[in-house]
Design a protein around this motif. Structure first.
Motif, short mmCIF file in Angstrom:
data_model
loop_
_atom_site.label_atom_id
_atom_site.label_comp_id
_atom_site.label_asym_id
_atom_site.label_seq_id
_atom_site.Cartn_x
_atom_site.Cartn_y
_atom_site.Cartn_z
N SER A 201 -7.09 10.83 5.78
CA SER A 201 -5.61 10.74 5.82
C SER A 201 -4.98 11.42 4.66
N LEU B 133 1.75 8.44 8.94
CA LEU B 133 0.68 8.38 9.69
C LEU B 133 -0.46 7.55 9.00
N ILE B 134 -0.83 6.62 9.71
CA ILE B 134 -1.65 5.43 9.01
C ILE B 134 -3.11 5.67 9.71
N LYS B 135 -4.19 5.85 8.78
CA LYS B 135 -5.28 5.69 9.14
C LYS B 135 -5.82 3.99 9.24
N TYR C 124 -8.59 1.14 9.20
CA TYR C 124 -10.03 1.04 8.80
C TYR C 124 -10.34 -0.45 9.56
N LYS D 205 0.78 -1.12 0.04
CA LYS D 205 0.02 -0.06 -0.06
C LYS D 205 0.79 1.23 0.10
N PRO D 206 0.20 2.40 -0.56
CA PRO D 206 1.16 3.49 -0.58
C PRO D 206 0.77 4.24 0.70
N TYR D 207 2.01 4.89 1.35
CA TYR D 207 1.71 5.92 2.31
C TYR D 207 2.71 7.20 2.09
N THR D 208 2.38 8.25 2.55
CA THR D 208 2.96 9.31 2.40
C THR D 208 3.60 10.02 3.66
N ALA E 144 -1.82 13.95 5.30
CA ALA E 144 -0.46 13.23 5.42
C ALA E 144 0.15 13.71 4.12
N THR F 124 -10.93 11.11 -0.77
CA THR F 124 -11.27 9.55 -1.47
C THR F 124 -11.70 10.15 -2.85
N GLY G 114 -9.85 -3.29 7.07
CA GLY G 114 -8.79 -2.85 6.06
C GLY G 114 -7.77 -3.77 6.13
N GLU G 115 -7.13 -4.34 4.71
CA GLU G 115 -6.23 -5.59 4.97
C GLU G 115 -4.72 -4.86 5.38
N ALA G 116 -4.40 -3.63 4.92
CA ALA G 116 -3.09 -3.14 5.41
C ALA G 116 -3.28 -2.78 6.94
N SER G 117 -4.57 -2.24 7.29
CA SER G 117 -4.77 -1.70 8.83
C SER G 117 -4.47 -2.77 9.60
C1 LIG Z 1 -0.54 8.10 -3.13
C2 LIG Z 1 -1.22 7.45 -2.04
C3 LIG Z 1 -0.74 7.91 -0.56
C4 LIG Z 1 -1.27 7.51 0.38
N1 LIG Z 1 -0.99 7.84 1.72
C5 LIG Z 1 -1.60 7.47 2.82
C6 LIG Z 1 -1.13 7.90 4.36
O1 LIG Z 1 -0.19 8.59 4.55
N2 LIG Z 1 -1.88 7.43 5.08
C7 LIG Z 1 -3.07 6.58 5.17
O2 LIG Z 1 -3.40 6.36 6.18
N3 LIG Z 1 -3.46 6.25 3.82
C8 LIG Z 1 -2.68 6.64 2.82
N4 LIG Z 1 -3.23 5.99 1.62
C9 LIG Z 1 -4.25 5.16 1.57
C10 LIG Z 1 -3.67 3.72 1.88
O3 LIG Z 1 -2.66 3.66 0.71
C11 LIG Z 1 -4.56 2.76 1.96
O4 LIG Z 1 -5.41 2.52 0.82
C12 LIG Z 1 -5.58 2.86 3.16
O5 LIG Z 1 -4.66 2.81 4.34
C13 LIG Z 1 -6.41 1.70 3.25
O6 LIG Z 1 -5.98 0.34 3.26
P1 LIG Z 1 -6.24 -0.80 4.09
O7 LIG Z 1 -5.60 -1.97 3.17
O8 LIG Z 1 -6.06 -0.78 5.36
O9 LIG Z 1 -7.78 -0.87 3.71
P2 LIG Z 1 -8.71 -1.90 2.54
O10 LIG Z 1 -8.45 -3.14 2.59
O11 LIG Z 1 -8.01 -0.93 1.18
O12 LIG Z 1 -10.07 -1.17 2.51
C14 LIG Z 1 -10.85 -1.61 3.53
C15 LIG Z 1 -12.10 -0.72 3.62
O13 LIG Z 1 -11.91 0.45 4.25
C16 LIG Z 1 -12.36 1.58 3.39
N5 LIG Z 1 -11.26 2.62 3.18
C17 LIG Z 1 -10.32 2.12 2.54
N6 LIG Z 1 -9.65 3.03 1.94
C18 LIG Z 1 -10.46 4.30 2.25
C19 LIG Z 1 -10.35 5.52 1.83
N7 LIG Z 1 -9.12 6.13 1.42
N8 LIG Z 1 -11.38 6.33 2.02
C20 LIG Z 1 -12.49 5.82 2.83
N9 LIG Z 1 -12.69 4.75 3.00
C21 LIG Z 1 -11.39 3.51 2.82
C22 LIG Z 1 -13.22 0.98 2.69
O14 LIG Z 1 -14.60 0.89 3.54
C23 LIG Z 1 -12.76 -0.16 2.32
O15 LIG Z 1 -13.83 -1.12 2.02
C24 LIG Z 1 -2.57 6.56 0.30
C25 LIG Z 1 -3.16 6.10 -0.82
C26 LIG Z 1 -2.25 6.79 -2.09
C27 LIG Z 1 -3.07 6.49 -3.30
#
Ligand SMILES: Cc1cc2nc3c(=O)[nH]c(=O)nc-3n(C[C@H](O)[C@H](O)[C@H](O)COP(=O)(O)OP(=O)(O)OC[C@H]3O[C@@H](n4cnc5c(N)ncnc54)[C@H](O)[C@@H]3O)c2cc1C
Length: 302
Positions: free
Chosen positions: A178, A130-132, A134, A115-118, A181, A279, A137-140
């Motif tokens: 997020s 800084l990681i939000k 969810y 996953k991308p993070y800034t 970030a 989003t 969430g898979e990464a969370s």
């Molecule tokens: C260029 C870029 C930079 C990023 N930088 C950051 C960062 O610095 N910090 C950070 O926390 N995240 C950042 N993100 C988002 C991050 O990469 C993940 O997509 C996010 O943390 C969700 O990942 P996950 O695997 O936990 O959830 P997922 O398994 O991908 O999603 C699970 C559920 O969470 C919810 N969800 C996921 N993403 C979002 C969203 N963006 N808005 C609303 N609901 C959502 C949805 O309901 C989804 O079904 C960035 C994304 C991009 C494209």
């Protein structure tokens, strides 16, 4: 910071930094050049030289194509639904340092997903994410289980946004969740740069006040003359409709068309840059608002 680049070398060569003139060093007669103009020029040259020296003597530990090892050094709560993770380079070579530009992101490998993070801040050998979180969430899920000294794989940096010093009079930053970030490091690098004349208006959307990360860091930025920040809370708070907590404005509303209209009406489309990060839906809506008001300088972080 050089041309909007926050280097990891802000602590290098501090001794030969040109001394900032005192207020009373200026005679007030409108001399050309004024002592402050001379200082500004010297500072610009010194910063450029400092950055170039650092780049010549070190190579970027980060790689665009290969994962590099990082060690979790610290984990702290960012807000009710986010955490901050400090990561150290896992390399003994002291010449391996991190080079990043504000708002660039890295890709982090987390078990079966990447996953991308800034990074919100960094220095020569470490960075903070800084990681939000969810709930499902898979990464969370993986991030929540991290412990100090765990190893993570990271590649980067990526991102095509490039900012040059003083290229706009104003920057409006519009984000939700997020998205902060991407904006915090850019805002910090601009307001802490003495050579910057650009003003920043940060408009951040969250559900609740308890979801807002980096509150103390944002408050520190509000001490600078060219930074203002408003938190828009879609689920309101116990306070009145608008409030101010030590420098941060609070509005109990979503960032809606009325708010954007009113804000954009007080800026000039020619000299204002608008940055959008949220989003997919938020980005689309904001991009439409901005286009309707004829602001052509904008960038969407996707
Ligand atoms: C260029 C870029 C930079 C990023 N930088 C950051 C960062 O610095 N910090 C950070 O926390 N995240 C950042 N993100 C988002 C991050 O990469 C993940 O997509 C996010 O943390 C969700 O990942 P996950 O695997 O936990 O959830 P997922 O398994 O991908 O999603 C699970 C559920 O969470 C919810 N969800 C996921 N993403 C979002 C969203 N963006 N808005 C609303 N609901 C959502 C949805 O309901 C989804 O079904 C960035 C994304 C991009 C494209």
């Amino acid at each position: 910071m050089i041309n909007g680049r926050m280097t990891s070398f802000d602590d290098v060569n501090v001794n030969d930094r040109p001394t900032t003139p005192l207020e009373q060093d200026c005679c007030g007669n409108g001399c050309d050049p004024c002592i402050f103009d001379v200082h500004k020029k010297l500072l610009e040259e010194w910063k450029e030289e400092k950055y170039n020296k650092s780049k010549r003597s070190a190579k970027n530990f980060l790689s665009l194509v290969r994962y590099k090892r990082f060690i979790v050094k610290n984990i702290v709560e960012g807000s009710e639904n986010s955490i901050c993770i400090e990561l150290d380079c896992a390399s003994d070579n002291k010449d391996d340092v991190i080079f990043l530009l504000p708002s660039q992101y890295i890709m982090m490998k987390l078990f079966t997903t990447t996953k991308p993070y800034t990074p919100i801040s960094w220095n020569r050998r470490s960075m903070n994410l800084l990681i939000k979180l969810y709930p499902s969430g898979e990464a969370s899920t993986y991030v929540k289980q991290l412990n100090i000294n765990d190893e993570l794989l990271i590649r980067g940096p990526y991102g095509n946004f490039n900012y040059s010093r003083n290229s706009y009079k104003n920057i409006i930053m519009l984000s939700i969740g997020s998205g902060i970030a991407a904006f915090y490091p850019l805002a910090a690098s601009i307001v802490k740069d003495e050579l910057e004349d650009t003003k920043i208006n940060m408009m951040l959307g969250f559900r609740f006040l308890s979801h807002v990360p980096l509150k103390d860091e944002l408050r520190i930025l509000t001490d600078y003359w060219n930074f203002e920040c408003t938190l828009y809370l879609s689920q309101g708070s116990t306070m009145s409709r608008t409030a101010n907590i030590t420098g941060l404005n609070i509005v109990n509303s979503r960032i809606n068309s009325k708010i954007i209209d009113r804000t954009l009406d007080s800026y000039s489309p020619e000299t204002t840059l608008i940055l959008i990060c949220g989003t997919t839906k938020f980005n689309e809506i904001m991009e439409n608002f901005v286009q309707k008001k004829d602001f052509c300088h904008y960038h969407v972080f996707r």
